[in-house]
Design a protein around this motif. Sequence first.
Motif, PDB file in Angstrom:
ATOM      1  N   UNK A 127       0.811  -1.217   0.000  1.00  0.00           N
ATOM      2  CA  UNK A 127       0.000   0.000   0.000  1.00  0.00           C
ATOM      3  C   UNK A 127       0.848   1.273   0.000  1.00  0.00           C
ATOM      4  N   UNK A 128       2.138   1.132  -0.387  1.00  0.00           N
ATOM      5  CA  UNK A 128       2.977   2.308  -0.556  1.00  0.00           C
ATOM      6  C   UNK A 128       3.849   2.669   0.622  1.00  0.00           C
ATOM      7  N   UNK A 129       3.846   1.852   1.665  1.00  0.00           N
ATOM      8  CA  UNK A 129       4.623   2.162   2.860  1.00  0.00           C
ATOM      9  C   UNK A 129       6.008   1.560   2.850  1.00  0.00           C
ATOM     10  N   UNK A 130       6.668   1.661   4.001  1.00  0.00           N
ATOM     11  CA  UNK A 130       8.047   1.199   4.152  1.00  0.00           C
ATOM     12  C   UNK A 130       8.122   0.180   5.279  1.00  0.00           C
ATOM     13  N   UNK A 131       8.839  -0.920   5.034  1.00  0.00           N
ATOM     14  CA  UNK A 131       9.019  -1.950   6.059  1.00  0.00           C
ATOM     15  C   UNK A 131      10.469  -2.398   6.023  1.00  0.00           C
ATOM     16  N   UNK A 132      11.238  -2.022   7.039  1.00  0.00           N
ATOM     17  CA  UNK A 132      12.668  -2.328   7.053  1.00  0.00           C
ATOM     18  C   UNK A 132      13.033  -2.937   8.393  1.00  0.00           C
ATOM     19  N   UNK A 133      13.776  -4.034   8.348  1.00  0.00           N
ATOM     20  CA  UNK A 133      14.227  -4.693   9.568  1.00  0.00           C
ATOM     21  C   UNK A 133      15.054  -3.718  10.404  1.00  0.00           C
ATOM     22  N   UNK A 134      14.839  -3.680  11.715  1.00  0.00           N
ATOM     23  CA  UNK A 134      15.609  -2.756  12.578  1.00  0.00           C
ATOM     24  C   UNK A 134      17.120  -2.927  12.459  1.00  0.00           C
ATOM     25  N   UNK A 135      17.598  -4.150  12.210  1.00  0.00           N
ATOM     26  CA  UNK A 135      19.034  -4.355  12.036  1.00  0.00           C
ATOM     27  C   UNK A 135      19.531  -3.628  10.795  1.00  0.00           C
ATOM     28  N   UNK A 136      18.729  -3.682   9.722  1.00  0.00           N
ATOM     29  CA  UNK A 136      19.082  -2.963   8.493  1.00  0.00           C
ATOM     30  C   UNK A 136      19.093  -1.465   8.762  1.00  0.00           C
ATOM     31  N   UNK A 137      18.081  -0.991   9.469  1.00  0.00           N
ATOM     32  CA  UNK A 137      18.009   0.438   9.802  1.00  0.00           C
ATOM     33  C   UNK A 137      19.269   0.862  10.551  1.00  0.00           C
ATOM     34  N   UNK A 138      19.664   0.079  11.557  1.00  0.00           N
ATOM     35  CA  UNK A 138      20.823   0.435  12.368  1.00  0.00           C
ATOM     36  C   UNK A 138      22.086   0.502  11.521  1.00  0.00           C
ATOM     37  N   UNK A 139      22.234  -0.425  10.588  1.00  0.00           N
ATOM     38  CA  UNK A 139      23.430  -0.434   9.742  1.00  0.00           C
ATOM     39  C   UNK A 139      23.432   0.737   8.767  1.00  0.00           C
ATOM     40  N   UNK A 140      22.283   1.012   8.165  1.00  0.00           N
ATOM     41  CA  UNK A 140      22.207   2.102   7.197  1.00  0.00           C
ATOM     42  C   UNK A 140      22.455   3.442   7.875  1.00  0.00           C
TER      43      UNK A 140
END
Length: 217
Positions: A127-140
Amino acid sequence: MTRVVLADDAVLLRTGLRRVLETEGLTVAADVGDAGQLLRAVADHRPDVAIVDIRMPPTWTTEGVRAAAAIQRDHPRVGVLLLSQHLERREALAVLEHRGAGGVGYLLKDRISDIDGFVAAVLRVATGGTAVDPVVVAQVLRRPAALAGVEVLSAREREILSRMAEGRSNAGVAAELHLAERTVEAHVRSIFTKLGLHEEPDSNRRVLAVLTHLSGG
């Protein structure tokens, strides 16, 4: 009804994902085992979301990322949810930074232990949103640019940032919150400033701001 195309070379995983999604009421229009079949399936079925393994035949390197980029370019309203066995930071940024009107996500396979959470992520991307694993977020976000957390933002700025995380453009946020687009643009600039996100040639401030929101930082 949400329509999905699945792409993963592991037949058992693909079959399991299909069963989970169909049990939860989603329609799996196709499940395929390589990037070429994925692109043909997306063109044929125009799903709401494509769930894509990053590493697929023939080289098992970045075929899935290249296919995801092609989907974002040729079918910008189709959401792309990447699945990976390991964190691929550069590949994550490449897909997150080039989203079109469709949603985008990046999940690590080994950390998917909650079926409800996985299905919710698929629906969010569809539906156009964002879903990112917290580990990925922390690394990015492990970079000097992201210095502050969302607690420095005003209530209105946090509200706007949450809409950005749902995939809204400035115009879309303005329409939803009944604000002038120039007002939203001013708030977005303020968000970037408060989060310490300066213009850099190798980064997308909007993506980094959304990831900061998703991290809860």
